[in-house]
Design a protein around this motif. Structure first.
Motif, mmCIF file in Angstrom:
data_model
loop_
_atom_site.group_PDB
_atom_site.id
_atom_site.type_symbol
_atom_site.label_atom_id
_atom_site.label_comp_id
_atom_site.label_asym_id
_atom_site.label_seq_id
_atom_site.Cartn_x
_atom_site.Cartn_y
_atom_site.Cartn_z
ATOM 1 N N ARG A 396 0.831 -1.211 0.000
ATOM 2 C CA ARG A 396 0.000 0.000 0.000
ATOM 3 C C ARG A 396 0.861 1.254 0.000
ATOM 4 O O ARG A 396 0.643 2.188 -0.773
ATOM 5 N N SER A 397 1.843 1.273 0.905
ATOM 6 C CA SER A 397 2.688 2.448 1.047
ATOM 7 C C SER A 397 3.525 2.687 -0.200
ATOM 8 O O SER A 397 3.659 3.830 -0.669
ATOM 9 N N LEU A 398 4.081 1.626 -0.746
ATOM 10 C CA LEU A 398 4.892 1.751 -1.955
ATOM 11 C C LEU A 398 4.056 2.283 -3.112
ATOM 12 O O LEU A 398 4.468 3.216 -3.827
ATOM 13 N N ALA A 399 2.868 1.732 -3.313
ATOM 14 C CA ALA A 399 1.996 2.180 -4.401
ATOM 15 C C ALA A 399 1.552 3.628 -4.193
ATOM 16 O O ALA A 399 1.522 4.431 -5.146
ATOM 17 N N THR A 427 -5.123 7.406 1.783
ATOM 18 C CA THR A 427 -4.292 6.189 1.712
ATOM 19 C C THR A 427 -3.569 5.916 3.016
ATOM 20 O O THR A 427 -2.599 5.159 3.034
ATOM 21 N N ARG A 428 -4.027 6.552 4.095
ATOM 22 C CA ARG A 428 -3.433 6.238 5.398
ATOM 23 C C ARG A 428 -3.744 4.790 5.774
ATOM 24 O O ARG A 428 -4.700 4.201 5.277
ATOM 25 N N TRP A 429 -2.947 4.254 6.692
ATOM 26 C CA TRP A 429 -2.988 2.801 6.931
ATOM 27 C C TRP A 429 -4.341 2.301 7.409
ATOM 28 O O TRP A 429 -4.709 1.156 7.152
ATOM 29 N N TRP A 430 -5.105 3.160 8.083
ATOM 30 C CA TRP A 430 -6.408 2.683 8.601
ATOM 31 C C TRP A 430 -7.545 2.839 7.576
ATOM 32 O O TRP A 430 -8.658 2.389 7.819
ATOM 33 N N ARG A 431 -7.268 3.471 6.435
ATOM 34 C CA ARG A 431 -8.307 3.612 5.413
ATOM 35 C C ARG A 431 -8.460 2.316 4.630
ATOM 36 O O ARG A 431 -7.482 1.682 4.234
ATOM 37 N N LYS A 439 -12.599 10.179 1.571
ATOM 38 C CA LYS A 439 -12.889 10.667 2.920
ATOM 39 C C LYS A 439 -13.533 12.044 2.839
ATOM 40 O O LYS A 439 -13.045 12.945 2.165
ATOM 41 N N GLY A 440 -14.650 12.216 3.538
ATOM 42 C CA GLY A 440 -15.350 13.498 3.581
ATOM 43 C C GLY A 440 -16.374 13.685 2.480
ATOM 44 O O GLY A 440 -17.176 14.617 2.526
ATOM 45 N N TRP A 441 -16.357 12.802 1.465
ATOM 46 C CA TRP A 441 -17.295 12.945 0.354
ATOM 47 C C TRP A 441 -18.498 12.025 0.590
ATOM 48 O O TRP A 441 -18.847 11.181 -0.216
ATOM 49 N N HIS A 442 -19.170 12.237 1.712
ATOM 50 C CA HIS A 442 -20.318 11.421 2.081
ATOM 51 C C HIS A 442 -21.587 12.009 1.470
ATOM 52 O O HIS A 442 -21.549 13.043 0.791
ATOM 53 N N ILE A 443 -22.692 11.381 1.724
ATOM 54 C CA ILE A 443 -23.943 11.780 1.072
ATOM 55 C C ILE A 443 -24.359 13.208 1.435
ATOM 56 O O ILE A 443 -24.869 13.947 0.584
ATOM 57 N N LEU A 444 -24.097 13.631 2.676
ATOM 58 C CA LEU A 444 -24.466 14.990 3.069
ATOM 59 C C LEU A 444 -23.617 16.019 2.327
ATOM 60 O O LEU A 444 -24.122 17.071 1.913
ATOM 61 N N ALA A 445 -22.327 15.711 2.166
ATOM 62 C CA ALA A 445 -21.449 16.628 1.433
ATOM 63 C C ALA A 445 -21.880 16.725 -0.027
ATOM 64 O O ALA A 445 -21.909 17.820 -0.612
ATOM 65 N N ARG A 446 -22.229 15.593 -0.622
ATOM 66 C CA ARG A 446 -22.647 15.601 -2.022
ATOM 67 C C ARG A 446 -23.933 16.414 -2.189
ATOM 68 O O ARG A 446 -24.082 17.165 -3.160
ATOM 69 N N ARG A 447 -24.864 16.258 -1.256
ATOM 70 C CA ARG A 447 -26.108 17.034 -1.330
ATOM 71 C C ARG A 447 -25.844 18.523 -1.130
ATOM 72 O O ARG A 447 -26.462 19.366 -1.786
#
Length: 472
Positions: A396-399, A427-431, A439-447
């Protein structure tokens, strides 16, 4: 004070300014701030960045051209006061930003006053100067100055007076500022000097101020002005001077080639022929009235333009240049990670499977004789899982590093997004590797973004109600 607190303070200052100067823009400002919050959560803007800093909130009229073309004299006449120095030679080698002040006494402030104030069109211009001329960004005061004037003509707008194009030695940085001015301006007055009817000697100026602008979407905001036209009255045919400049413009690509022809009556040469003098004056009065009409109209134009910019910012964020491109980078990252996983992990998985089977046979007896009965096949599997996990996160990190290096950093251009920052955040390790949305582009943000885009028509109708009466 944190960066986010400083940003909030700057936008609060801008809101206070708009309440006083142009309340029509308060609603677009609120929507820009909502876009800021979404972009901050996504990592597309740093915490100290804002879409609002890329919008010139004051209407801007800029004056460009060669030195001694009469820009300063025109400004003094327009303001009704002697603010700018005038002369036949280059008298000012800095850009002058002129704005209204209630103080009767004019003031001249350093360029740093503009570089640090969000409300002005040169906010953080020092960074742009540094990009084209290393070390010059910290010398912002050598390039810019802020002048205040108690003239009702300037209330609610900004005038930008440029140094003559052939009057300074710091050319790269000057052209960078000039390009920034052209992008931000609602009206660009390009002055030429009728006393020097040899346009071929000014090919560089024509190239930058004509050839580079005629194909712009906003080319209609340029007015070409032939100043000091009174000096041609003594010619056998004054129209030959105008024709020479028209040919010069045509050679630079502007086939229309029409000039507005003006002069300063207070400094004008006496024209002995009364009928010729009357004709020159009538033409001058007509063209100056046209210039003043266009200058007055920038206040209305600016309101519509800010609404368009609001929609443009929302489109950039939600479209192919923002979320769309971020998604494509994340897809590439996932594909490359899976390829690296296959190349590195498949042989190890097969080996571990074989080891597990073997571990329940002869090998387990050997292991138990060495370590006792404390080791089982599941311990070997657990160790293998840890090793596999470490190798996967290495993939993951290399890519991610390989792709991030290829993402262009954010620029200072209008609504440029920091895709590299947002990509790193996703691309952080917990994602999760297979997250469907950034991240942050959820349904409320899109609306929220969709609602901002839909508000353009409503805001334009409100502006129309203010400035027009379509229903009669």
């Amino acid at each position: 004070m944190s960066q986010s607190s400083k940003h909030a303070t700057r936008t609060d200052s801008l809101e206070t300014h708009l309440k006083r100067e142009n309340p029509l823009l308060l609603e677009p400002l609120a929507e820009f701030r909502r876009l800021d919050r979404i972009a901050h959560r996504m990592g597309l803007l740093a915490s100290n960045e804002s879409f609002t800093r890329r919008v010139p909130w004051w209407p801007v009229v800029s004056l460009l051209g060669t030195f001694s073309a009469g820009k300063s004299s025109f400004i003094n006449s327009y303001l009704g006061t002697t603010l700018q120095r005038t002369g036949n030679q280059a008298v000012d080698d800095r850009f002058s930003v002129i704005c209204y002040s209630e103080d009767a006494e004019p003031r001249t402030l350093p360029g740093s006053a503009l570089d640090a104030d969000l409300r002005f069109p040169f906010y953080r211009i020092s960074g742009d100067i540094e990009d084209v001329a290393a070390g010059e960004g910290r010398r912002i005061n050598n390039y810019l100055q802020l002048k205040t004037c108690n003239s009702e003509q300037i209330r609610g707008k900004i005038l930008l007076d440029s140094p003559g194009f052939d009057a300074d030695s710091q050319r790269s940085a000057t052209l960078q500022i000039t390009d920034r001015i052209i992008d931000l301006s609602d009206l660009v007055l390009v002055f030429f000097d009728a006393r020097h009817p040899e346009p071929g000697a000014m090919r560089d100026t024509l190239q930058h101020l004509v050839t580079s602008t005629i194909n712009r979407d906003d080319a209609s905001k340029f007015l070409f002005i032939l100043n000091q036209i009174d000096t041609t009255a003594g010619e056998d045919n004054p129209e030959d001077v105008v024709a020479a400049w028209q040919r010069a413009l045509a050679s630079a690509g502007l086939t229309a080639g029409r000039f507005l022809r003006i002069y300063d009556e207070n400094a004008a040469e006496t024209i002995a022929d009364e009928s010729l003098a009357a004709r020159f004056k009538a033409k001058k009065d007509e063209d100056i009235a046209e210039i003043h009409r266009r200058m007055k109209g920038v206040e209305v134009d600016r309101a519509y333009r800010v609404v368009e910019l609001m929609t443009g910012a929302a489109d950039t964020l939600a479209g192919d240049a923002g979320v769309g491109r971020l998604k494509s980078y994340l897809r590439k990252w996932r594909q490359r990670t899976l390829i690296y996983d296959a190349l590195m992990l498949l042989p190890i998985v097969l080996a571990c499977g074989a080891a597990f089977i073997w571990a329940h046979g002869v090998a387990m007896g050997v292991v138990n004789r060495v370590f006792g009965n404390t080791v089982s096949g599941w311990v070997i599997v657990a160790v293998a899982v840890v090793v596999l996990g470490a190798l996967h996160y290495t993939s993951r990190s290399l890519a991610a590093n390989q792709i991030a290096r290829r993402i262009e950093p954010a620029s200072q251009q209008a609504f440029s997004l920091d895709l590299r920052r947002a990509f790193r955040r996703n691309t952080r390790w917990w994602r999760g590797l297979f997250s469907l949305q950034p991240k942050g582009w959820h349904i409320l943000a899109r609306r929220r973004v969709a609602k901002i885009r839909d508000k353009q028509e409503t805001m334009v109708r409100r502006l129309n109600d203010r400035f027009t009466q379509p229903s009669g």
